[in-house]
Design an enzyme around this catalytic site. Structure first.
Site, PDB file in Angstrom:
ATOM      1  N   TRP A 240     -19.305  16.901   9.973  1.00 57.51           N
ATOM      2  CA  TRP A 240     -18.357  16.482   8.944  1.00 57.51           C
ATOM      3  C   TRP A 240     -18.563  17.285   7.663  1.00 57.51           C
ATOM      4  O   TRP A 240     -19.686  17.445   7.192  1.00 57.51           O
ATOM      5  CB  TRP A 240     -18.559  15.001   8.600  1.00 57.51           C
ATOM      6  CG  TRP A 240     -17.973  14.086   9.624  1.00 57.51           C
ATOM      7  CD1 TRP A 240     -17.467  14.429  10.839  1.00 57.51           C
ATOM      8  CD2 TRP A 240     -17.842  12.671   9.503  1.00 57.51           C
ATOM      9  NE1 TRP A 240     -17.030  13.302  11.481  1.00 57.51           N
ATOM     10  CE2 TRP A 240     -17.244  12.221  10.705  1.00 57.51           C
ATOM     11  CE3 TRP A 240     -18.158  11.737   8.513  1.00 57.51           C
ATOM     12  CZ2 TRP A 240     -16.972  10.864  10.922  1.00 57.51           C
ATOM     13  CZ3 TRP A 240     -17.884  10.397   8.735  1.00 57.51           C
ATOM     14  CH2 TRP A 240     -17.289   9.973   9.935  1.00 57.51           C
TER      15      TRP A 240
ATOM     16  N   GLU B  73      -5.586  -3.105  -1.766  1.00 61.22           N
ATOM     17  CA  GLU B  73      -6.137  -4.262  -1.041  1.00 61.22           C
ATOM     18  C   GLU B  73      -7.259  -4.964  -1.800  1.00 61.22           C
ATOM     19  O   GLU B  73      -7.714  -6.024  -1.381  1.00 61.22           O
ATOM     20  CB  GLU B  73      -6.691  -3.812   0.325  1.00 61.22           C
ATOM     21  CG  GLU B  73      -5.638  -3.405   1.327  1.00 61.22           C
ATOM     22  CD  GLU B  73      -5.280  -1.930   1.265  1.00 61.22           C
ATOM     23  OE1 GLU B  73      -5.460  -1.316   0.190  1.00 61.22           O
ATOM     24  OE2 GLU B  73      -4.811  -1.389   2.274  1.00 61.22           O
TER      25      GLU B  73
ATOM     26  N   THR C 276       0.859  -1.182   0.000  1.00 62.08           N
ATOM     27  CA  THR C 276       0.000   0.000   0.000  1.00 62.08           C
ATOM     28  C   THR C 276       0.898   1.236   0.000  1.00 62.08           C
ATOM     29  O   THR C 276       2.041   1.177   0.456  1.00 62.08           O
ATOM     30  CB  THR C 276      -0.865   0.052   1.277  1.00 62.08           C
ATOM     31  OG1 THR C 276       0.016   0.101   2.396  1.00 62.08           O
ATOM     32  CG2 THR C 276      -1.766  -1.154   1.389  1.00 62.08           C
TER      33      THR C 276
ATOM     34  N   LYS D  30     -13.571  18.127  10.390  1.00 64.93           N
ATOM     35  CA  LYS D  30     -14.582  18.060  11.461  1.00 64.93           C
ATOM     36  C   LYS D  30     -14.729  19.439  12.090  1.00 64.93           C
ATOM     37  O   LYS D  30     -13.906  19.866  12.880  1.00 64.93           O
ATOM     38  CB  LYS D  30     -14.167  17.027  12.508  1.00 64.93           C
ATOM     39  CG  LYS D  30     -14.199  15.610  11.954  1.00 64.93           C
ATOM     40  CD  LYS D  30     -13.592  14.614  12.912  1.00 64.93           C
ATOM     41  CE  LYS D  30     -12.908  13.500  12.162  1.00 64.93           C
ATOM     42  NZ  LYS D  30     -11.468  13.684  11.954  1.00 64.93           N
TER      43      LYS D  30
HETATM   44  P1  AMP Z   1      -4.313   2.756  -3.467  1.00 70.49           P
HETATM   45  O1  AMP Z   1      -4.255   1.571  -2.617  1.00 70.49           O
HETATM   46  O2  AMP Z   1      -3.033   3.500  -3.576  1.00 70.49           O
HETATM   47  O3  AMP Z   1      -4.885   2.456  -4.814  1.00 70.49           O
HETATM   48  O4  AMP Z   1      -5.312   3.767  -2.764  1.00 70.49           O
HETATM   49  C1  AMP Z   1      -6.645   3.443  -2.517  1.00 70.49           C
HETATM   50  C2  AMP Z   1      -7.403   4.674  -2.120  1.00 70.49           C
HETATM   51  O5  AMP Z   1      -7.420   5.608  -3.189  1.00 70.49           O
HETATM   52  C3  AMP Z   1      -8.853   4.435  -1.811  1.00 70.49           C
HETATM   53  O6  AMP Z   1      -9.049   3.950  -0.507  1.00 70.49           O
HETATM   54  C4  AMP Z   1      -9.449   5.819  -2.015  1.00 70.49           C
HETATM   55  O7  AMP Z   1      -9.242   6.650  -0.891  1.00 70.49           O
HETATM   56  C5  AMP Z   1      -8.623   6.347  -3.164  1.00 70.49           C
HETATM   57  N1  AMP Z   1      -9.353   6.157  -4.428  1.00 70.49           N
HETATM   58  C6  AMP Z   1      -9.159   5.197  -5.347  1.00 70.49           C
HETATM   59  N2  AMP Z   1      -9.996   5.365  -6.384  1.00 70.49           N
HETATM   60  C7  AMP Z   1     -10.740   6.461  -6.113  1.00 70.49           C
HETATM   61  C8  AMP Z   1     -11.789   7.153  -6.786  1.00 70.49           C
HETATM   62  N3  AMP Z   1     -12.243   6.782  -7.968  1.00 70.49           N
HETATM   63  N4  AMP Z   1     -12.322   8.233  -6.171  1.00 70.49           N
HETATM   64  C9  AMP Z   1     -11.880   8.659  -4.963  1.00 70.49           C
HETATM   65  N5  AMP Z   1     -10.889   8.055  -4.290  1.00 70.49           N
HETATM   66  C10 AMP Z   1     -10.330   6.967  -4.855  1.00 70.49           C
END
Ligand code: AMP
Length: 545
Positions: A447, A329, A182, A442
């Site tokens: 929120w 994940e 991650t 917040k």
């Molecule tokens: P990663 O593991 O680096 O792909 O990050 C995942 C996170 O990216 C998710 O939990 C979201 O917070 C954000 N994310 C991924 N796709 C989107 C999307 N289409 N719109 C908003 N946030 C997104």
């Protein structure tokens, strides 16, 4: 119980490789090299070279379950690692080249990497990592800009010395195929271990027409790095379908990407919003320069795609955007925004609203969103489009644990994964991300969604990008602040921006200050780095009451 009488046939990536070899040997694999020239090969070539690579790795002592790391841009050899390493029973670990060397070293040590495949152009980075990653015994150098230097193994020379035939072993579909970490902004990155089964099922889902619909007729351009959640599974889906693949190598600037899209007649491309924002601006300035009539969809994910971006591509350039949500994940695809037929005749504004949402869950991914009741117990929220809570997901390509023993709090007792995204879900199942849990503003116990404010600001004609984040406030605890990047030669006053937002939001949502910045800090995977914004400007209101 009467049991089904069907074969127990393992879902492994070896089948994808076999299938490409047998049915699609002439499908092209094109790579843009560092010197900008194009390297052309076919899936048939890739398949033979996978045999050679597996033989070479075996000779170097790589055995079942061993981790083979990659430090590479998107290119043909990276694809070979994606296929050959899992098919030989080892595990490919894609290192994120945008991280700090000590983070890369931590990740390599944590995953237990033994061998590294590294681009020649990235050797300077590796030099800063190697002392802290002593477990990596051998480095194969992809000679993307000249042969491997002394002391390194040359990827091409190794392959040339081997036979293209490799007896691929029978594999358990639950065995590990890939490790991807991650890109967490808090705490250490955590390792997610994709199985053959999860990756294969995910590739099949990508090929569904109501999903991304990757087909043999497609030319797929993964702009999203292959170290970012397996380039969202696009390379695997393309190999499964037998599509043509086009890799941009290190050239991710808008002009190079548009040249490649037009030159290779790409039909599908995938990348994060910043990439597309740059492309949209360049197209706006040069609407006639590139012939993009081949492009049928551009998949955008990784962070929220602003509606103005989706709308701008469609209205000004006739290009369709597919907005999708996922996480490392979740292998990574979770939800995808398409407009259902049952929605009937929607007006443009409503269609855009649906397409700019994160969409509804793809088959086999289940979603719910949760709040914490007064007594501390988790409660499921209604799908009313208004209740905000943390998104939880489960499915065959959702992680059940991280590598090692970190992050067990992300998994609920009833086996759902807690995403850390705050969302609403409407009656039709459309998910809308309002924030990352840690980025929610917040204010006085209420929120405020930073994503909604950002989307509205980015629709202002003078604004290129905007990030809204929490500033400290003596009375309200936190108040929203906006960091704004203007388009070249354009500007707007704070009063004008406020007036732009006023009709759209409750008064207490409106940012208390608009800070003009040159660029918004980002994470290694292109997300706004709000922790940094808070560090830089979070006390602005305390100093400027
Ligand atoms: P990663 O593991 O680096 O792909 O990050 C995942 C996170 O990216 C998710 O939990 C979201 O917070 C954000 N994310 C991924 N796709 C989107 C999307 N289409 N719109 C908003 N946030 C997104």
């Amino acid at each position: 119980m009467l049991r089904g009488r069907m074969m127990d046939f393992p879902l492994t990536l070896t089948h994808l490789l076999d299938r490409a070899t047998r049915y699609f040997p002439r499908s092209e694999v094109v790579t843009r090299l560092p010197d900008k020239s194009l390297r052309r090969a076919t899936l048939g070539d890739v398949s033979a070279r996978c045999g050679r690579l597996a033989n070479a790795l075996q000779r170097l002592g790589v055995g079942p379950g061993d981790r083979v790391a990659t430090l590479c841009w998107n290119h043909q050899q990276h694809l070979e690692c994606y296929l050959a390493v899992p098919a030989m029973g080892a595990v490919v670990h894609t290192l994120n080249l945008r991280l700090h060397p000590s983070e890369i070293a931590y990740i390599a040590r944590h995953a237990g990497d033994k061998v590294l495949v590294c681009d020649r152009t990235l050797l300077p980075l590796w030099e800063n990592v190697r002392a802290e990653a002593p477990g990596i015994e051998k480095v194969l150098v992809v000679p993307d800009a000249g042969p491997a230097p002394e002391g390194f193994l040359d990827y091409e020379a190794l392959l040339a010395a081997e036979s293209p035939h490799h007896a691929w072993p029978g594999l358990d579909e639950d065995s590990a195929a890939m490790v991807c970490y991650t890109s967490g902004t808090t705490g250490n990155p955590k390792g997610v271990v994709y199985s053959h089964r999860s990756t294969t099922l995910h590739a099949m889902a990508l090929c569904m027409r109501d999903c991304v619909g990757v087909s043999e007729e497609d030319t797929v351009l993964p702009v999203v790095p292959m170290f970012h959640a397996s380039a969202w599974g696009m390379p695997y889906a393309a190999v499964l379908a037998g599509a043509k693949l086009v890799f941009p190598g290190p050239h991710l600037d808008p002009t190079s990407l548009l040249d490649l899209m037009a030159g290779e007649r790409a039909t599908l491309a995938a990348g994060v919003p910043t990439i597309w924002l740059g492309i949209l601006n360049l197209l706006d300035e040069n609407p006639k320069r590139w012939d993009l009539t081949s492009v049928r969809s551009m998949v955008i994910g990784g962070s929220a795609a602003p509606p103005s971006l989706i709308d701008g591509f469609r209205r000004r350039h006739g290009l369709e955007v597919t907005h999708a949500w996922g996480m490392t994940e979740t292998n990574p695809l979770g939800t995808l925004a398409r407009v259902k037929r049952s929605a009937g005749d929607l007006g443009d504004a409503q269609r855009l609203e649906a397409r700019a949402s994160q969409g509804y869950a793809v088959p086999f991914v289940e979603v719910r969103h949760m709040a914490v009741a007064g007594d501390g117990a988790p409660v499921r929220l209604p799908w009313d489009g208004a209740s905000m809570g943390e998104l939880e997901v489960r499915g065959p390509w959702v992680a059940s644990a991280y590598l090692g023993d970190e992050g067990s709090d992300k998994f609920t007792p009833d086996e759902w994964f807690r995403t850390g995204d705050v969302v609403t879900i409407d009656a039709e199942g459309y998910v809308r991300i309002t924030d990352r849990a840690k980025d929610v503003v917040k204010s006085g116990g209420e929120w405020i969604s930073s994503v909604a404010l950002e989307n509205a600001l980015m629709a202002h004609p003078a604004v290129l990008e905007a990030a809204v984040f929490a500033g400290k406030h003596p009375k309200w605890d936190e108040r929203p602040l906006a960091a704004v990047v203007f388009k070249p030669g354009q500007t707007a006053t704070p009063d004008e921006l406020r007036a732009w937002l006023e009709p759209r939001f409750a008064k207490f949502w409106l940012p208390d200050a608009y800070l003009t910045v040159e660029q918004i800090p980002r994470t290694s995977t292109g997300k706004f780095l709000k922790t940094r914004l808070r560090e830089l400007y979070g006390e602005h209101l305390l100093k400027n009451p």
